[in-house]
Write a protein that holds these residues in place. Sequence first.
Motif, PDB file in Angstrom:
ATOM      1  N   PRO A 175       0.801  -1.234   0.000  1.00  0.00           N
ATOM      2  CA  PRO A 175       0.000   0.000   0.000  1.00  0.00           C
ATOM      3  C   PRO A 175       0.831   1.280   0.000  1.00  0.00           C
ATOM      4  N   GLU A 176       2.054   1.215   0.527  1.00  0.00           N
ATOM      5  CA  GLU A 176       2.910   2.405   0.564  1.00  0.00           C
ATOM      6  C   GLU A 176       3.589   2.677  -0.774  1.00  0.00           C
ATOM      7  N   HIS A 177       3.617   1.683  -1.650  1.00  0.00           N
ATOM      8  CA  HIS A 177       4.247   1.840  -2.967  1.00  0.00           C
ATOM      9  C   HIS A 177       3.290   1.304  -4.027  1.00  0.00           C
ATOM     10  N   ALA A 178       2.143   1.952  -4.155  1.00  0.00           N
ATOM     11  CA  ALA A 178       1.097   1.469  -5.051  1.00  0.00           C
ATOM     12  C   ALA A 178       0.714   2.534  -6.061  1.00  0.00           C
ATOM     13  N   ALA A 179       0.067   2.081  -7.123  1.00  0.00           N
ATOM     14  CA  ALA A 179      -0.401   2.996  -8.167  1.00  0.00           C
ATOM     15  C   ALA A 179      -1.721   2.492  -8.707  1.00  0.00           C
ATOM     16  N   VAL A 180      -2.557   3.439  -9.107  1.00  0.00           N
ATOM     17  CA  VAL A 180      -3.827   3.135  -9.767  1.00  0.00           C
ATOM     18  C   VAL A 180      -3.763   3.726 -11.168  1.00  0.00           C
ATOM     19  N   ALA A 181      -4.159   2.944 -12.161  1.00  0.00           N
ATOM     20  CA  ALA A 181      -4.143   3.418 -13.550  1.00  0.00           C
ATOM     21  C   ALA A 181      -5.522   3.223 -14.164  1.00  0.00           C
ATOM     22  N   ALA A 182      -6.045   4.280 -14.765  1.00  0.00           N
ATOM     23  CA  ALA A 182      -7.337   4.231 -15.451  1.00  0.00           C
ATOM     24  C   ALA A 182      -7.135   4.659 -16.894  1.00  0.00           C
ATOM     25  N   THR A 183      -7.872   4.044 -17.801  1.00  0.00           N
ATOM     26  CA  THR A 183      -7.768   4.435 -19.207  1.00  0.00           C
ATOM     27  C   THR A 183      -8.585   5.704 -19.462  1.00  0.00           C
ATOM     28  N   THR A 184      -8.221   6.397 -20.527  1.00  0.00           N
ATOM     29  CA  THR A 184      -9.005   7.577 -20.909  1.00  0.00           C
ATOM     30  C   THR A 184     -10.432   7.161 -21.244  1.00  0.00           C
ATOM     31  N   GLY A 185     -10.591   5.971 -21.800  1.00  0.00           N
ATOM     32  CA  GLY A 185     -11.931   5.476 -22.113  1.00  0.00           C
ATOM     33  C   GLY A 185     -12.777   5.321 -20.870  1.00  0.00           C
ATOM     34  N   LEU A 186     -12.176   4.885 -19.762  1.00  0.00           N
ATOM     35  CA  LEU A 186     -12.908   4.731 -18.507  1.00  0.00           C
ATOM     36  C   LEU A 186     -13.360   6.089 -17.985  1.00  0.00           C
ATOM     37  N   LEU A 187     -12.443   7.054 -17.998  1.00  0.00           N
ATOM     38  CA  LEU A 187     -12.764   8.378 -17.467  1.00  0.00           C
ATOM     39  C   LEU A 187     -13.829   9.077 -18.296  1.00  0.00           C
ATOM     40  N   GLU A 188     -13.878   8.776 -19.590  1.00  0.00           N
ATOM     41  CA  GLU A 188     -14.844   9.428 -20.478  1.00  0.00           C
ATOM     42  C   GLU A 188     -16.197   8.727 -20.496  1.00  0.00           C
ATOM     43  N   THR A 189     -16.215   7.423 -20.206  1.00  0.00           N
ATOM     44  CA  THR A 189     -17.431   6.626 -20.362  1.00  0.00           C
ATOM     45  C   THR A 189     -18.290   6.573 -19.107  1.00  0.00           C
ATOM     46  N   LEU A 190     -17.661   6.490 -17.946  1.00  0.00           N
ATOM     47  CA  LEU A 190     -18.404   6.259 -16.709  1.00  0.00           C
ATOM     48  C   LEU A 190     -18.857   7.553 -16.049  1.00  0.00           C
ATOM     49  N   SER A 191     -19.938   7.451 -15.292  1.00  0.00           N
ATOM     50  CA  SER A 191     -20.374   8.559 -14.443  1.00  0.00           C
ATOM     51  C   SER A 191     -19.421   8.655 -13.261  1.00  0.00           C
ATOM     52  N   PRO A 192     -19.417   9.778 -12.531  1.00  0.00           N
ATOM     53  CA  PRO A 192     -18.546   9.893 -11.351  1.00  0.00           C
ATOM     54  C   PRO A 192     -18.800   8.777 -10.331  1.00  0.00           C
ATOM     55  N   GLU A 193     -20.059   8.392 -10.167  1.00  0.00           N
ATOM     56  CA  GLU A 193     -20.386   7.324  -9.212  1.00  0.00           C
ATOM     57  C   GLU A 193     -19.822   5.982  -9.678  1.00  0.00           C
ATOM     58  N   GLU A 194     -20.000   5.676 -10.947  1.00  0.00           N
ATOM     59  CA  GLU A 194     -19.464   4.420 -11.481  1.00  0.00           C
ATOM     60  C   GLU A 194     -17.944   4.398 -11.413  1.00  0.00           C
ATOM     61  N   LEU A 195     -17.321   5.527 -11.699  1.00  0.00           N
ATOM     62  CA  LEU A 195     -15.864   5.620 -11.607  1.00  0.00           C
ATOM     63  C   LEU A 195     -15.410   5.376 -10.175  1.00  0.00           C
ATOM     64  N   ALA A 196     -16.149   5.912  -9.223  1.00  0.00           N
ATOM     65  CA  ALA A 196     -15.825   5.675  -7.814  1.00  0.00           C
ATOM     66  C   ALA A 196     -15.889   4.189  -7.492  1.00  0.00           C
ATOM     67  N   GLY A 197     -16.886   3.486  -8.042  1.00  0.00           N
ATOM     68  CA  GLY A 197     -16.995   2.055  -7.808  1.00  0.00           C
ATOM     69  C   GLY A 197     -15.791   1.294  -8.331  1.00  0.00           C
ATOM     70  N   VAL A 198     -15.326   1.661  -9.528  1.00  0.00           N
ATOM     71  CA  VAL A 198     -14.169   0.998 -10.132  1.00  0.00           C
ATOM     72  C   VAL A 198     -12.896   1.292  -9.343  1.00  0.00           C
ATOM     73  N   LEU A 199     -12.683   2.556  -9.008  1.00  0.00           N
ATOM     74  CA  LEU A 199     -11.472   2.928  -8.279  1.00  0.00           C
ATOM     75  C   LEU A 199     -11.454   2.310  -6.878  1.00  0.00           C
ATOM     76  N   ALA A 200     -12.623   2.187  -6.256  1.00  0.00           N
ATOM     77  CA  ALA A 200     -12.697   1.530  -4.950  1.00  0.00           C
ATOM     78  C   ALA A 200     -12.301   0.061  -5.074  1.00  0.00           C
ATOM     79  N   HIS A 201     -12.706  -0.575  -6.168  1.00  0.00           N
ATOM     80  CA  HIS A 201     -12.308  -1.968  -6.437  1.00  0.00           C
ATOM     81  C   HIS A 201     -10.791  -2.065  -6.539  1.00  0.00           C
ATOM     82  N   GLU A 202     -10.167  -1.142  -7.251  1.00  0.00           N
ATOM     83  CA  GLU A 202      -8.716  -1.185  -7.410  1.00  0.00           C
ATOM     84  C   GLU A 202      -8.007  -0.918  -6.081  1.00  0.00           C
TER      85      GLU A 202
END
Length: 290
Positions: free
Chosen positions: A104-131
Amino acid sequence: MNTLKTGILLAAMTALFMGLGFLIGGSNGALIAFFVAAAMNAFAYWNSDKMVLSMYGAEAVDERTAPAYVRLVQRLAENAGLPMPATYIIHSAQPNAFATGRNPEHAAVAATTGLLETLSPEELAGVLAHELAHIKNRDTLTMTITATIAGAISMLANFAFFFGGNRENQGGIIGTLALAILAPIAAGLVQMAISRTREYEADAMGAEISGRPLWLASALEKIESAAHARPNEAAEANPATAHMFIINPLHGGGRDNLFSTHPATANRIARLREIAATKGQAQARTNPWG
């Protein structure tokens, strides 16, 4: 139980690697393979995040370059009790995401531009919470090591197929060919089993982090549909990393069987809806932070 199962599966992959070493060089070959596996795991431990992010040409972003995305990750990380991970964007039309890093101290989250453009803020939150759940569970390290060993087994199997054989191998040429062919298949099955186990757990924990299981359920439906139509060329070039994404980037789904790197999306959505039902949540878009 899932942690024990993952440990057993990783041990099985190491045993396969040693078996191929024995096939090529006898007892000494098996011993060398063991030390090589240990060295590979050490390398993956220290460099897993850099390797994967480089494969996908990921670009680091901050509050200045991607404010909404970075602030959302920060808020979710606080909910999860995690340090703020590094945030990256991958320039790909296919909506998808993954997390990487040794802890957790040396971690990264990566999202595609397609994800950021396609999902609503709530859906994006769900995906990022999963990661973030993958990071909290330390799945990111496990999955990277799994991919490393699986790739090495395939390499050794090819070598054994053409040059294998040793005096200690009682199976002769038939045994050599059988192990050289079956070992990579077995390694792939173990890799897939580990991935499926961790995805279900990350879905449940991600739902807890975001506070709304149906956000992720809605996102999975959208990502699944788009994965059919929008190829991820970098993933196609690096299929051993496909299991790291929230949805298989190589295709849009498939049944939840031995040969799928991810659980069937329909099964994941059904489980998330069950979690939401137990919490009395009927609306996917009700924002508990608003």
